[in-house]
Enzyme design. Structure first.
Site, PDB file in Angstrom:
ATOM      1  N   HIS A  40      39.065  39.942  35.515  1.00  0.00           N
ATOM      2  CA  HIS A  40      40.706  39.766  36.398  1.00  0.00           C
ATOM      3  C   HIS A  40      40.497  40.856  37.586  1.00  0.00           C
ATOM      4  O   HIS A  40      40.285  41.985  37.315  1.00  0.00           O
ATOM      5  CB  HIS A  40      41.587  40.060  35.544  1.00  0.00           C
ATOM      6  CG  HIS A  40      42.977  40.007  36.012  1.00  0.00           C
ATOM      7  ND1 HIS A  40      43.334  39.320  37.117  1.00  0.00           N
ATOM      8  CD2 HIS A  40      43.908  41.223  35.792  1.00  0.00           C
ATOM      9  CE1 HIS A  40      44.646  39.849  37.291  1.00  0.00           C
ATOM     10  NE2 HIS A  40      45.044  40.844  36.650  1.00  0.00           N
TER      11      HIS A  40
ATOM     12  N   ASN B 110      45.742  41.033  43.663  1.00  0.00           N
ATOM     13  CA  ASN B 110      45.886  40.532  42.211  1.00  0.00           C
ATOM     14  C   ASN B 110      46.644  39.001  42.211  1.00  0.00           C
ATOM     15  O   ASN B 110      47.774  39.032  42.418  1.00  0.00           O
ATOM     16  CB  ASN B 110      46.748  41.331  41.400  1.00  0.00           C
ATOM     17  CG  ASN B 110      46.769  40.885  39.901  1.00  0.00           C
ATOM     18  OD1 ASN B 110      46.479  39.741  39.575  1.00  0.00           O
ATOM     19  ND2 ASN B 110      47.326  42.038  39.101  1.00  0.00           N
TER      20      ASN B 110
ATOM     21  N   CYS C  14      48.420  37.719  33.362  1.00  0.00           N
ATOM     22  CA  CYS C  14      47.154  37.587  33.824  1.00  0.00           C
ATOM     23  C   CYS C  14      46.044  37.010  33.037  1.00  0.00           C
ATOM     24  O   CYS C  14      45.045  36.489  33.546  1.00  0.00           O
ATOM     25  CB  CYS C  14      46.813  39.164  34.718  1.00  0.00           C
ATOM     26  SG  CYS C  14      48.112  39.415  35.702  1.00  0.00           S
TER      27      CYS C  14
HETATM   28  N1  COA Z   1      52.222  53.371  49.198  1.00  0.00           N
HETATM   29  C1  COA Z   1      52.219  54.761  49.093  1.00  0.00           C
HETATM   30  N2  COA Z   1      52.692  55.581  48.164  1.00  0.00           N
HETATM   31  C2  COA Z   1      52.718  54.803  46.600  1.00  0.00           C
HETATM   32  C3  COA Z   1      52.907  53.463  46.739  1.00  0.00           C
HETATM   33  C4  COA Z   1      52.473  52.606  47.843  1.00  0.00           C
HETATM   34  N3  COA Z   1      52.203  51.544  47.945  1.00  0.00           N
HETATM   35  N4  COA Z   1      52.922  53.300  45.216  1.00  0.00           N
HETATM   36  C5  COA Z   1      53.253  54.500  44.651  1.00  0.00           C
HETATM   37  N5  COA Z   1      53.054  55.372  45.469  1.00  0.00           N
HETATM   38  C6  COA Z   1      53.266  56.979  45.268  1.00  0.00           C
HETATM   39  C7  COA Z   1      54.272  56.948  44.198  1.00  0.00           C
HETATM   40  O1  COA Z   1      55.440  56.954  44.429  1.00  0.00           O
HETATM   41  C8  COA Z   1      53.689  58.437  43.769  1.00  0.00           C
HETATM   42  O2  COA Z   1      54.311  59.375  44.656  1.00  0.00           O
HETATM   43  P1  COA Z   1      54.513  60.618  44.262  1.00  0.00           P
HETATM   44  O3  COA Z   1      53.266  61.365  43.481  1.00  0.00           O
HETATM   45  O4  COA Z   1      55.399  61.292  45.042  1.00  0.00           O
HETATM   46  O5  COA Z   1      55.705  60.704  42.802  1.00  0.00           O
HETATM   47  C9  COA Z   1      52.169  58.427  44.148  1.00  0.00           C
HETATM   48  O6  COA Z   1      51.893  57.246  45.137  1.00  0.00           O
HETATM   49  C10 COA Z   1      51.374  58.256  42.874  1.00  0.00           C
HETATM   50  O7  COA Z   1      51.732  57.152  42.168  1.00  0.00           O
HETATM   51  P2  COA Z   1      50.960  56.554  40.762  1.00  0.00           P
HETATM   52  O8  COA Z   1      51.859  55.473  40.235  1.00  0.00           O
HETATM   53  O9  COA Z   1      50.552  57.721  40.124  1.00  0.00           O
HETATM   54  O10 COA Z   1      49.574  55.901  41.590  1.00  0.00           O
HETATM   55  P3  COA Z   1      48.557  55.414  40.931  1.00  0.00           P
HETATM   56  O11 COA Z   1      47.211  55.958  41.415  1.00  0.00           O
HETATM   57  O12 COA Z   1      48.796  55.173  39.442  1.00  0.00           O
HETATM   58  O13 COA Z   1      48.353  53.975  41.513  1.00  0.00           O
HETATM   59  C11 COA Z   1      48.836  51.620  40.807  1.00  0.00           C
HETATM   60  C12 COA Z   1      49.389  53.093  41.218  1.00  0.00           C
HETATM   61  C13 COA Z   1      49.800  50.444  40.675  1.00  0.00           C
HETATM   62  C14 COA Z   1      47.968  50.987  42.054  1.00  0.00           C
HETATM   63  C15 COA Z   1      48.300  51.972  39.564  1.00  0.00           C
HETATM   64  O14 COA Z   1      48.592  52.519  38.651  1.00  0.00           O
HETATM   65  C16 COA Z   1      47.671  50.413  39.046  1.00  0.00           C
HETATM   66  O15 COA Z   1      47.091  49.722  39.795  1.00  0.00           O
HETATM   67  N6  COA Z   1      48.074  50.122  37.856  1.00  0.00           N
HETATM   68  C17 COA Z   1      47.789  48.886  37.127  1.00  0.00           C
HETATM   69  C18 COA Z   1      48.657  48.005  37.680  1.00  0.00           C
HETATM   70  C19 COA Z   1      48.085  46.624  37.598  1.00  0.00           C
HETATM   71  O16 COA Z   1      47.168  46.098  37.373  1.00  0.00           O
HETATM   72  N7  COA Z   1      49.307  45.512  37.366  1.00  0.00           N
HETATM   73  C20 COA Z   1      49.034  44.290  37.001  1.00  0.00           C
HETATM   74  C21 COA Z   1      48.373  44.060  35.814  1.00  0.00           C
HETATM   75  S1  COA Z   1      47.906  42.410  35.568  1.00  0.00           S
END
Ligand code: COA
Length: 391
Positions: free
Chosen positions: A255, A285, A115
């Site tokens: 970004h 994104n 990205c």
């Molecule tokens: N819908 C519902 N539940 C979801 C889900 C979705 N789309 N995706 C994950 N979950 C669940 C997980 O399974 C987890 O469940 P559990 O507690 O029963 O295990 C729970 O939600 C929490 O997951 P977690 O990964 O801790 O969520 P989070 O608050 O960290 O949010 C992201 C997840 C991916 C949104 C966040 O980590 C993020 O944005 N990270 C950066 C990613 C990014 O920017 N990538 C591109 C870089 S350029």
């Protein structure tokens, strides 16, 4: 030859017409509009139709940028296309774009830095212009990422969208345009955001396909922490090496990966939210395309005027990061005017450098505390949400 600068003289974007809302995704995987909106700020994203390709999207955005700049394609000396979703492994989409545009004199290459690719591209093009090697460059960020996303994986498929953005960068003797940048990489985090199959290490095979290795795999929390650790620091460094202070920046164009990351970065740096350009709700994104798409929307909305200072910041696969500060517009006749102030007197200088040190300490401290801050932040959001909904 006097000192040379490079300024953005044209901008354009393209987003596929097809909109995929959170509710649409909830029909494909186990998720909900509420979860996606509260965790990411994303409400909908654009998805390319079958006839669209990385090339066609890049071409439309580029033609729009060239039209704004008012230059024909055969005036371009250089084309850089930042993408992680090219049409082919070979040939590079940059040469296909050069041909499609009719940019017969231009050198062209593809650049892959996740990205952060657009900021790597912009910094690279700036070098060619500042040294006097070239006069006009086209820098494109484009992603057709919906075809690299696993539509059975709710951890990733809710995040990404397709699109393209492009800028024309022109050499100028006037002190304007790109003022400074920082770029960085930490390959120790390579596996946090990876497409494991389809490269030379694991060529496509029935095993790769069975393991869904041709799609993006992501450790969301690791990427989140990395972003919080690097964004504020990179921003401050880029602004400082441009001879500016964070307060001098009129608009931040980050970004667009996750609104919570942007809120944390803004809070960490003490940036008022109104100064952040945020359009993640409508696009998700779009990886290397997100900054040029946001920039071109910001210009059209009248958010940038001659003499404004902009700071862009990004992070992504690699892991990589980058930040760049620039002055918007054609530029003043003299170097003093570029920073919008006269040379500072000693007491002012002392005051400014003290403020920068305080900002640095704040960012360093919150970066170091980020593993502690993130769960606290998540908890406080949950409590606030529960209070609002009365649960
Ligand atoms: N819908 C519902 N539940 C979801 C889900 C979705 N789309 N995706 C994950 N979950 C669940 C997980 O399974 C987890 O469940 P559990 O507690 O029963 O295990 C729970 O939600 C929490 O997951 P977690 O990964 O801790 O969520 P989070 O608050 O960290 O949010 C992201 C997840 C991916 C949104 C966040 O980590 C993020 O944005 N990270 C950066 C990613 C990014 O920017 N990538 C591109 C870089 S350029």
């Amino acid at each position: 030859m006097g000192q040379r600068f490079s300024r953005i003289s044209g901008w354009g974007r393209y987003a596929p017409a097809q909109i995929l809302t959170n509710d649409d995704i909830a029909e494909i995987v186990d998720t909900s509009d509420e979860w996606i909106t509260s965790r990411t700020g994303i409400r909908e994203r654009r998805i390319a139709e079958p006839h669209e390709t990385t090339l066609t999207m890049a071409q439309t955005a580029s033609e729009r940028a060239l039209a704004v700049a008012g230059i024909p394609a055969d005036n371009l000396d250089l084309i850089i296309v930042a993408t992680s979703s090219p049409d082919y492994l070979l040939p590079p989409v940059s040469s296909m774009l050069q041909h499609a545009l009719g940019a017969s004199r231009a050198a062209a290459f593809e650049l892959r830095a996740g990205c952060t690719g657009f900021l790597y591209g912009l910094s690279t093009a700036h070098q060619f212009l500042a040294t006097g090697t070239y006069r006009r460059a086209l820098v494109v960020g484009v992603e057709l990422i919906s075809r690299a996303v696993d539509w059975q994986d709710r951890n990733t498929c809710v995040l990404f969208g397709d699109g393209a953005g492009a800028v024309v960068l022109e050499a100028t003797e006037r002190p304007t345009g790109v003022l400074g940048f920082v770029l960085g990489s930490d390959g120790a985090g390579a596996e946090a955001l990876i497409v494991p199959g389809g490269g030379s290490r694991q060529p496509l095979s029935s095993t790769v396909l069975a393991e869904r290795g041709q799609f993006i795999h992501m450790d969301g929390q690791a990427v989140f922490k990395f972003a919080v650790r690097t964004m504020g620091r990179a921003l401050l460094e880029a602004v400082e090496c441009s001879g500016l202070q964070l307060d001098d920046i009129d608009l931040f164009v980050p970004h667009q990966a996750n609104q919570r990351i942007l809120e944390l970065a803004a809070r960490q740096c003490g940036i008022p939210w109104e100064k952040m350009y945020v359009n993640i709700a409508r696009y998700g994104n779009t990886s290397a395309a997100s900054i040029p798409i946001a920039l071109s929307e910001a210009v059209e909305e009248g958010r940038l005027q001659e003499g404004n200072h902009i700071a862009m910041v990004s992070f992504g696969a690699g892991l990589t990061w980058g930040a760049l500060a620039l002055r918007w517009g054609e530029g003043p006749a003299t170097t003093e005017e570029v920073f919008g102030r006269q040379p500072l007197h000693l007491p002012q200088r002392v005051l400014r450098s003290a403020r920068t040190s305080v900002q640095k300490v704040r960012i360093q401290t919150t970066s170091r505390l980020s593993p502690l801050l993130l769960p606290l932040y998540a908890m406080s959001r949950r409590v606030r949400k529960e209070e609002k909904t009365g649960e």
